[in-house]
Design a protein around this motif. Structure first.
Motif, mmCIF file in Angstrom:
data_model
loop_
_atom_site.group_PDB
_atom_site.id
_atom_site.type_symbol
_atom_site.label_atom_id
_atom_site.label_comp_id
_atom_site.label_asym_id
_atom_site.label_seq_id
_atom_site.Cartn_x
_atom_site.Cartn_y
_atom_site.Cartn_z
ATOM 1 N N PHE A 20 0.850 -1.188 0.000
ATOM 2 C CA PHE A 20 0.000 0.000 0.000
ATOM 3 C C PHE A 20 0.887 1.240 0.000
ATOM 4 O O PHE A 20 1.805 1.356 0.825
ATOM 5 C CB PHE A 20 -0.914 0.010 1.236
ATOM 6 N N HIS A 21 0.603 2.133 -0.952
ATOM 7 C CA HIS A 21 1.359 3.380 -1.065
ATOM 8 C C HIS A 21 2.862 3.115 -1.156
ATOM 9 O O HIS A 21 3.677 3.817 -0.558
ATOM 10 C CB HIS A 21 1.052 4.297 0.117
ATOM 11 N N GLY A 22 3.220 2.071 -1.901
ATOM 12 C CA GLY A 22 4.621 1.749 -2.108
ATOM 13 C C GLY A 22 5.321 1.122 -0.929
ATOM 14 O O GLY A 22 6.545 0.985 -0.932
ATOM 15 N N LYS A 23 4.545 0.691 0.073
ATOM 16 C CA LYS A 23 5.125 0.118 1.288
ATOM 17 C C LYS A 23 4.600 -1.291 1.500
ATOM 18 O O LYS A 23 3.407 -1.551 1.372
ATOM 19 C CB LYS A 23 4.755 0.994 2.494
ATOM 20 N N GLU A 24 5.502 -2.225 1.817
ATOM 21 C CA GLU A 24 5.091 -3.589 2.104
ATOM 22 C C GLU A 24 4.329 -3.647 3.422
ATOM 23 O O GLU A 24 4.734 -3.040 4.413
ATOM 24 C CB GLU A 24 6.313 -4.518 2.182
ATOM 25 N N GLU A 25 3.210 -4.374 3.423
ATOM 26 C CA GLU A 25 2.406 -4.558 4.621
ATOM 27 C C GLU A 25 2.080 -6.039 4.748
ATOM 28 O O GLU A 25 2.197 -6.801 3.787
ATOM 29 C CB GLU A 25 1.112 -3.748 4.549
ATOM 30 N N GLY A 26 1.657 -6.443 5.935
ATOM 31 C CA GLY A 26 1.308 -7.842 6.114
ATOM 32 C C GLY A 26 1.088 -8.209 7.561
ATOM 33 O O GLY A 26 0.934 -7.343 8.434
ATOM 34 N N ILE A 27 1.088 -9.498 7.821
ATOM 35 C CA ILE A 27 0.798 -10.038 9.141
ATOM 36 C C ILE A 27 2.068 -10.068 9.992
ATOM 37 O O ILE A 27 3.095 -10.600 9.574
ATOM 38 C CB ILE A 27 0.227 -11.462 9.029
ATOM 39 N N GLY A 28 1.986 -9.509 11.194
ATOM 40 C CA GLY A 28 3.079 -9.604 12.157
ATOM 41 C C GLY A 28 4.262 -8.704 11.864
ATOM 42 O O GLY A 28 4.346 -8.038 10.831
ATOM 43 N N ARG A 29 5.178 -8.698 12.820
ATOM 44 C CA ARG A 29 6.411 -7.937 12.713
ATOM 45 C C ARG A 29 7.561 -8.759 13.292
ATOM 46 O O ARG A 29 7.355 -9.640 14.129
ATOM 47 C CB ARG A 29 6.323 -6.610 13.489
ATOM 48 N N ILE A 30 8.771 -8.463 12.857
ATOM 49 C CA ILE A 30 9.972 -9.060 13.433
ATOM 50 C C ILE A 30 10.997 -7.962 13.615
ATOM 51 O O ILE A 30 11.154 -7.085 12.752
ATOM 52 C CB ILE A 30 10.522 -10.205 12.554
ATOM 53 N N GLY A 31 11.662 -7.981 14.767
ATOM 54 C CA GLY A 31 12.659 -6.954 15.055
ATOM 55 C C GLY A 31 13.522 -7.362 16.228
ATOM 56 O O GLY A 31 13.416 -8.489 16.738
ATOM 57 N N SER A 32 14.345 -6.440 16.674
ATOM 58 C CA SER A 32 15.270 -6.724 17.769
ATOM 59 C C SER A 32 14.774 -6.115 19.076
ATOM 60 O O SER A 32 14.194 -5.029 19.083
ATOM 61 C CB SER A 32 16.659 -6.158 17.451
ATOM 62 N N LEU A 33 15.004 -6.835 20.156
ATOM 63 C CA LEU A 33 14.705 -6.307 21.483
ATOM 64 C C LEU A 33 15.748 -5.259 21.848
ATOM 65 O O LEU A 33 16.852 -5.238 21.304
ATOM 66 C CB LEU A 33 14.702 -7.430 22.513
ATOM 67 N N GLU A 34 15.404 -4.402 22.797
ATOM 68 C CA GLU A 34 16.341 -3.358 23.222
ATOM 69 C C GLU A 34 17.596 -3.964 23.831
ATOM 70 O O GLU A 34 18.681 -3.396 23.736
ATOM 71 C CB GLU A 34 15.657 -2.433 24.218
ATOM 72 N N LYS A 35 17.451 -5.123 24.449
ATOM 73 C CA LYS A 35 18.607 -5.847 24.978
ATOM 74 C C LYS A 35 18.308 -7.337 24.956
ATOM 75 O O LYS A 35 17.146 -7.749 25.007
ATOM 76 C CB LYS A 35 18.928 -5.402 26.410
ATOM 77 N N SER A 36 19.327 -8.147 24.844
ATOM 78 C CA SER A 36 19.123 -9.588 24.826
ATOM 79 C C SER A 36 18.716 -10.062 26.216
ATOM 80 O O SER A 36 19.039 -9.433 27.228
ATOM 81 C CB SER A 36 20.391 -10.310 24.362
ATOM 82 N N MET A 37 18.009 -11.173 26.262
ATOM 83 C CA MET A 37 17.542 -11.738 27.526
ATOM 84 C C MET A 37 17.307 -13.225 27.339
ATOM 85 O O MET A 37 17.257 -13.715 26.203
ATOM 86 C CB MET A 37 16.255 -11.050 27.980
ATOM 87 N N THR A 38 17.171 -13.954 28.423
ATOM 88 C CA THR A 38 16.863 -15.373 28.322
ATOM 89 C C THR A 38 15.389 -15.530 27.950
ATOM 90 O O THR A 38 14.587 -14.601 28.094
ATOM 91 C CB THR A 38 17.126 -16.103 29.638
#
Length: 260
Positions: free
Chosen positions: A129-147
């Protein structure tokens, strides 16, 4: 303000074209010309919600999950689903559902913000939409790693939950998180493909969880309701911002089950 005018405002941000092919979104019962002064918002059009909308003297009910998903052969008081449709029509409450169109253009980004993901991208692209990919869910990095154990507590805190179900080694290091609100079995493959350490979603069965972990993906099942109730307050804010002379009431947060 007429129901059809409100629908037009909703679909400016969440067009029906964004919904997935299997879905059923839009006006499902009632009059498009209904004059609307009060809107009731909820996740599901269960009997309790319809009663609350009636008590609020709502002219329009808006939910995330569609009440009519599979074809109905009749609308009578003898069928569990059609009985609720009948009640809505009898009370002259126009009923509108916005499901995967909101998932694609609203819920995914909202969940990303709730979990404070950095450098997030679409988990499962379904449209542009409007030249931007859209879809279900997101994936990214946490602010810091954790168990994984710490991540369970983090998810509970971010989503205001009392408990979650988890598949995986609790000592596993988590940095890259995928989130797919609602029923997330289909999100396992894209989460694995995009290198997620953990998937936060709902409705994960025994075998799905084990299969995900076998592929190196931990899963935090925060519940279908637990990952999607955020729709209600978000849409309340949207409607209050864009509608004049219309009151908006949001259903209270009531989880459908608890772990004893």
């Amino acid at each position: 303000m007429q129901c059809k005018e409100i629908i037009k405002i909703i679909e400016q941000a969440y067009p029906k074209e964004a919904a997935l092919d299997f879905d059923n979104v839009g006006l499902q019962a009632g009059r498009s010309t209904k004059e609307v002064k009060r809107i009731y918002l909820a996740l599901d059009a269960v009997g309790e919600v319809i009663q609350a909308a009636r008590s609020y003297h709502a002219d329009m009910l808006i939910t995330h999950h569609p009440l009519i998903f599979s074809p109905l052969r009749s609308v009578t008081d003898e069928n569990f689903v059609s009985r609720r449709i009948l009640e809505l029509i009898q009370d002259d409450i126009s009923y509108y559902a916005m499901h995967t169109n909101y998932d694609v253009l609203g819920m995914a980004e909202l969940a990303q913000k709730k979990l404070k993901l950095r450098d997030a991208q679409v988990l499962d692209v379904t449209a542009e939409f409007h030249g931007k990919e859209e879809g279900i869910g997101r994936i990214g990095s946490l602010e810091k790693s954790m168990t994984l154990k710490e991540c369970c507590g983090y998810v509970r805190q971010c989503l205001a939950l009392s408990s979650v179900k988890v598949f995986g080694n609790l000592e596993k290091e988590i940095q890259r998180l995928a989130v797919s609100p609602g029923s997330g079995k289909s999100a396992i493959a894209p989460a694995v493909a995009k290198g997620a350490d953990v998937l936060v979603t709902g409705d994960i069965g025994h075998h799905d969880g084990l299969d995900a972990w076998e592929q190196g993906l931990a899963v935090i099942d925060a519940g279908h309701y637990g990952t999607e109730y955020i729709f209600v307050e978000d849409m309340k804010e949207y409607l209050q911002k864009h509608l004049e002379g219309v009151e908006v009431m949001a259903a209270p947060v009531v989880h459908p089950f608890c772990n004893m």
